[in-house]
Every structure is written in structure tokens, then in C-alpha cells.
Design an enzyme around this catalytic site. Structure first.
Site, PDB file in Angstrom:
ATOM      1  N   GLY A  93       0.793  -1.223   0.000  1.00 15.44           N
ATOM      2  CA  GLY A  93       0.000   0.000   0.000  1.00 15.44           C
ATOM      3  C   GLY A  93       0.825   1.273   0.000  1.00 15.44           C
TER       4      GLY A  93
ATOM      5  N   CYS B 117     -23.437  -7.235 -18.420  1.00  5.21           N
ATOM      6  CA  CYS B 117     -22.192  -7.422 -17.655  1.00  5.21           C
ATOM      7  C   CYS B 117     -21.116  -6.468 -18.168  1.00  5.21           C
ATOM      8  CB  CYS B 117     -21.652  -8.838 -17.836  1.00  5.21           C
ATOM      9  SG  CYS B 117     -22.671 -10.104 -17.106  1.00  5.21           S
TER      10      CYS B 117
END
Lengths: 258, 286
Positions: free
Chosen positions: B35, B269
Site C-alpha cells: 500500500g 455485464c
């Protein structure tokens, strides 16, 4: 009143040039005490305040803060994260310009809630409730809670800034000219509010001002500064009614009385 | 898998070897600190910033002769961005490309995570426009770095607070902030929050490249990725009342498509490979 000082300041010096900044300042501040720092522009008041509130490392000297847990902390040997933690839990900092102390891009409610969120509050309902409570405590209209501070008047911004600082129940608040730039009637209301909050919450306050009336109203003790040095200290009434130093006499006699 | 010859005059995967090494070093650091945004010397790519230059540099640094590349844009394999980036790497690496999620070893993506769960031998590479999750509230880079260093993340909840105050619920629908490995707060790139749970403990390595901002960050496999929320307003993903008009899926992320001038619309989708696979299965069993 506890006999243990909250803040022990010893020989703090921060000079930008000769006589610019503050030199050799020492004092003790006790819990619940309001200390005024007065002096003309450029006398080093704000520099001193920045040093005291861990925002500006002094050239020399030491500051010890006695925290809630009873530890004595040497401010400038603390890590930056501990300093910030102190600033947002046990302290409050009220800036002269509300814009410096507020997040102008988010609502009033979020401004009040920020410190709580920073200290781990994760319940929206509680945050909201606390924000509303503080809005009314500082005499702001609760309907304005979701408005941005940019839409507030100067006085409202200043009150929001105070609420934002007091929300974590600090023990010590630093104020830099909190009434500067406000007109007299708004100033009077803000001073009333401050005086009430200081007594109710038993706050210790270091307040910087060039306005002797503000100092007389709020402060119990005064430090008079000139050209970076402390020229006189004492109880407020004593200093203002019977000034000893020539500069203090000048300061007191320069106050305009309408 | 074998690779075919590449366009003459170019190095394998466009970037020179030293640049690829530099990016790999940044990637290693990024994987080591999940991160954390690692600065890297971003190069000019033969297309504009904002089209995926960061993702492409990461892809170029990790791609090898045996890889099989899939590129998606908003979940689709057939949009301009996806087609051109796929063609670029086919030309300049000669590696095989695919539109099928399970065949790919590298997937470069913009705005989606494939519906089909990823595996340990796959790497997902995100194109990131703004890597700094704190940017919206703190414009100063110096200050945001300090905030990351000191874990000073109180402001992150302000955004969510403002959402609830304004809309009554957390209205942030994409780029929903996450905390990685209990430490760094990270912008997951503009994927819909529908995809956030897929990042959590994913077996696949996830790499993020921001070309304009010159930052790389990563989520190693099986890493804790938690979406920020409030106790009384917990994190939720989007739900649709409709199902996909093509394959009938009720689980996938749906795009709304306008059908005509009369305002008729359908949901389909967004992951074209997922939709196609389902359709093929339905035809087989029919």
C-alpha cells in the site's frame, strides 16, 4: 488546583535575527490557568506560541508538558507522531485566521468531527450528535451543520474553529489573536463565549493578543513582550493597573478610550 | 507458450533494460511495504498520460516471453484502450494475448477486476490516475506523505462523513479507500467499490502504476485489504434489481446501456469475458 504545572517553559529562545523572535522565556502554567501574552506586532508573541505548541522547534531551551497520564513529556524530544497526537487530543490550537485552522472544503459538522475521527471514533450517529451539541455550545445555528465554512461569517468561522478544537476535551488551548479581525460586537460575544467555556471546561489557555481589553477580560496572568524579550510578568490587574516597566506603561497608556 | 518476433528497432517490451530494472526495484519495494506509494522515474510512453502509461510501464517491466497478456478497460476486452494496449504489447514483445481471464498470466486493467476469481500464478496490473487517497482533502504532497508516515488518517473518514451527511448513505461508488495490511490507506484506483472485496486476500499479486504521478504501489497475495466505513454505516457493494440482458447473471457488475431514443435501457455485464463464457456454457447445456 493541582500543584503540578501543566507546562514548564525554561529559557526558550528562537531568534530569526537579533531581537526578532523570542529570547530566554521561562514560565509555568498551571491547570485551569489563563495566561495572556501581550505586546506589539513583531514582539515575538506568535513565535513563542508556535514554540509552545510544538509547531516550531526553538533554538534552545526546554518545554515540559504534564500529560493526562501523569507523565512529564519533553516536547521537542517527542517523536513527531506523539507531538501530533498531543496536538489533537490534549491540546487545541485556535488560529488568528479561521481559514488556517479549518478545512474550508468540507462541512461544519465534518470540521467538528475530524479530531474525533482522527482519534478513532467510527460511529456516524455519535459524530453527528457531538457535532450538533458543539454547534449549539458555540452558538452556531444547527441548521448550518452541513454548510461549508466558506459560507460562514468571520465570527461564525472563529466559533466553529473553537468547537473543532474543544471537541476532544483538550486540557490546554493555544490561541493566537482569536478576536483579531472581528468587529467589536462580535468580538464581545466571542469573548463571553470563551470565558464561559474556559470556566466550564476548566481549560488552561495561553492566549496571544495585542488587545489589552481582551487580556484583561480573559487572562489571569500576563506576560508582556517587547523585541523578543519578556519585559514584565504578573497578575493581569496588577500589570495593567500598576505597570512597572516603561514599555508596559506606554502600552497601557496607548489604549484608546472612546 | 512461445513468442513471435517483435517489431524491428525496438527493445523487448518497448522500455530499455535499465528502465525495466528500475521499475522492478520500485515494484519490489512496493510489494515489501503493501500500500505504500513508491516514487519511480516514470518514462514517456508513446501515448498520452491518462491512457494507462503507468500500468503499461509496470506491464513492460514484468512481462516475459512465456507470459500471456489480457488487457481490459472497464471490464471489456474490446474497447479502444484495451485493444490498442494489447496490440502494442503483441507488437513489441511477441507474447501471446488472450481475452480469457483463466488463460492470462498478466492482466492489465482499467476500472475493473475480472469477475472470475484470480489465481496465484496471475498478476493484476492496475492503471491509476491519482494514487494519493488523501489528495482530495490535502493538496500538499509533502503533507500527505507525512500523514502516511504518521498514520494520520482521521481525514479519510471525513469524505465518508460528508457522503452520509449529504446523501444519507456512503455514496462513494468508485475509488473507495481501503486500508492495506492494517497500515497504509490506499486508493484502489477507480474500480467500483463492488470490486473492493475481491482485493482482500486475493491469491494474485496486484500491482498499481500511476504514470503521470510517477508512483507504484502493490498488494501482495493474501494481504488484508479493508474498505473504510462507519460502525453504523458499514461498507456495502452495489446491487442491481436487474440481471444481465445477455447472460442473465445476477452476480456480476452491470453497465447500463441506452438502447434507443425512447429512453429504453438494458443492463449488461461489464466483464465481457465473464458474460461470453456464461453464454457459451448456457448454449452447451441447452
Amino acid at each position: 488546583m493541582s500543584t503540578q504545572p501543566l507546562l514548564q517553559v525554561r529559557e526558550i529562545t528562537k531568534l530569526y535575527a537579533a531581537n526578532k523572535g523570542c529570547a530566554d522565556v521561562s514560565f509555568d502554567l498551571y491547570p485551569g490557568e489563563v495566561l495572556g501574552i501581550v505586546g506589539e506586532s513583531g514582539s515575538g508573541k506568535s513565535t513563542l506560541l508556535s514554540c509552545l505548541s510544538a509547531r516550531l522547534a526553538p533554538d534552545s531551551g526546554s518545554i515540559h508538558y504534564h500529560n493526562r497520564a501523569g507523565e512529564s513529556l519533553d516536547l521537542y524530544s517527542l517523536s513527531e507522531s506523539r507531538q501530533r497526537q498531543l496536538q489533537r487530543t490534549e491540546w487545541g490550537i485556535v488560529h488568528q485566521h479561521a481559514r488556517d485552522g479549518l478545512r474550508m472544503g468540507v462541512s461544519g459538522g465534518a470540521n467538528i468531527g475530524e479530531r474525533l475521527m482522527a482519534t478513532g471514533e467510527r460511529h456516524y450517529g455519535n459524530l453527528r450528535g457531538t457535532a450538533e451539541q458543539w454547534m449549539s455550545d458555540v452558538e452556531l445555528d444547527i441548521d448550518r451543520i452541513d454548510d461549508k465554512p466558506t459560507t460562514y461569517s468571520g465570527g461564525m468561522q472563529q466559533r466553529l474553529q473553537i468547537a473543532r478544537n474543544l471537541v476532544t476535551h483538550p486540557r490546554l488551548v493555544f490561541m493566537d489573536e482569536p478576536t483579531g479581525g472581528l468587529d467589536v460586537s462580535v468580538q464581545a460575544r466571542l469573548l463571553d463565549l470563551l470565558r464561559r467555556l474556559v470556566t466550564e471546561l476548566n481549560l488552561a489557555v495561553v492566549i496571544v493578543t495585542h488587545d489589552l481589553a481582551v487580556a484583561r477580560l480573559l487572562a489571569q496572568r500576563l506576560i508582556v513582550m517587547r523585541r523578543g524579550e519578556v519585559v514584565e510578568t504578573g497578575l493581569t490587574d496588577q500589570v495593567l493597573d500598576d505597570p512597572q516597566h516603561a514599555y508596559t506603561q506606554l502600552l497601557v497608556s496607548s489604549v484608546l478610550t472612546p | 507458450m512461445s513468442s513471435s518476433p517483435i517489431r524491428a528497432g525496438y527493445n523487448f517490451a518497448y522500455l530499455d533494460e535499465q528502465t525495466k530494472r528500475m521499475i522492478r526495484r520500485a515494484l519490489l519495494k512496493a510489494v515489501a511495504i503493501p500500500g505504500y506509494q513508491v516514487p519511480f522515474g516514470g518514462r514517456e510512453m508513446p501515448m498520452p498520460y491518462g491512457w494507462g502509461t503507468g500500468g503499461m510501464q509496470v506491464t513492460a517491466a514484468v512481462i516475459g516471453h512465456d507470459d500471456c497478456l489480457k488487457v481490459i478497460d472497464q471490464g471489456a476486452d474490446d474497447t479502444t484502450n484495451a485493444v490498442s494496449i494489447r496490440a502494442f504489447f503483441r507488437d513489441l514483445t511477441g507474447v501471446e494475448t488472450t481475452e480469457q481471464t483463466e488463460e492470462a498470466t498478466l492482466i492489465q486493467t482499467r476500472h475493473r477486476i475480472p469477475e472470475k476469481p484470480l489465481r496465484e500464478d496471475q498478476i493484476l496490473i492496475y492503471q491509476v490516475p491519482i494514487p494519493e487517497p488523501l489528495r482530495f482533502i490535502e493538496p500538499s504532497e509533502v503533507e500527505t506523505r507525512k500523514m502516511h508516515a504518521l498514520e494520520d488518517y482521521g481525514v479519510m473518514h471525513i469524505k465518508l462523513y460528508e457522503d452520509i451527511a449529504q446523501f444519507g448513505h456512503i455514496a462513494t461508488a468508485y475509488g473507495y479507500p481501503v486500508q492495506v495490511n492494517g497500515r497504509f490507506v490506499m486508493d484502489p484506483s477507480p474500480i467500483p467499490k463492488f470490486d473492493n472485496p475481491k482485493m482482500d486476500n486475493s491469491p494474485a499479486l496486484q500491482l498499481f502504476g500511476a504514470g503521470r504521478e510517477k508512483r507504484i504501489y502493490a498488494v501482495p497475495p493474501y494481504t488484508d485489504v479493508r474498505s473504510l466505513d462507519f460502525e453504523d454505516h458499514p461498507f456495502e457493494v452495489q446491487r442491481w434489481e436487474a440481471s444481465c440482458a445477455i447472460c442473465g447473471s445476477e452476480e456480476s457488475f452491470l453497465d447500463e446501456v441506452v438502447m434507443d431514443d425512447q429512453g429504453h435501457h438494458e443492463f449488461i455485464c461489464s466483464d465481457t469475458d465473464y458474460c461470453r463464457t456464461r453464454l457459451a456454457q448456457q448454449e452447451e447445456s441447452a
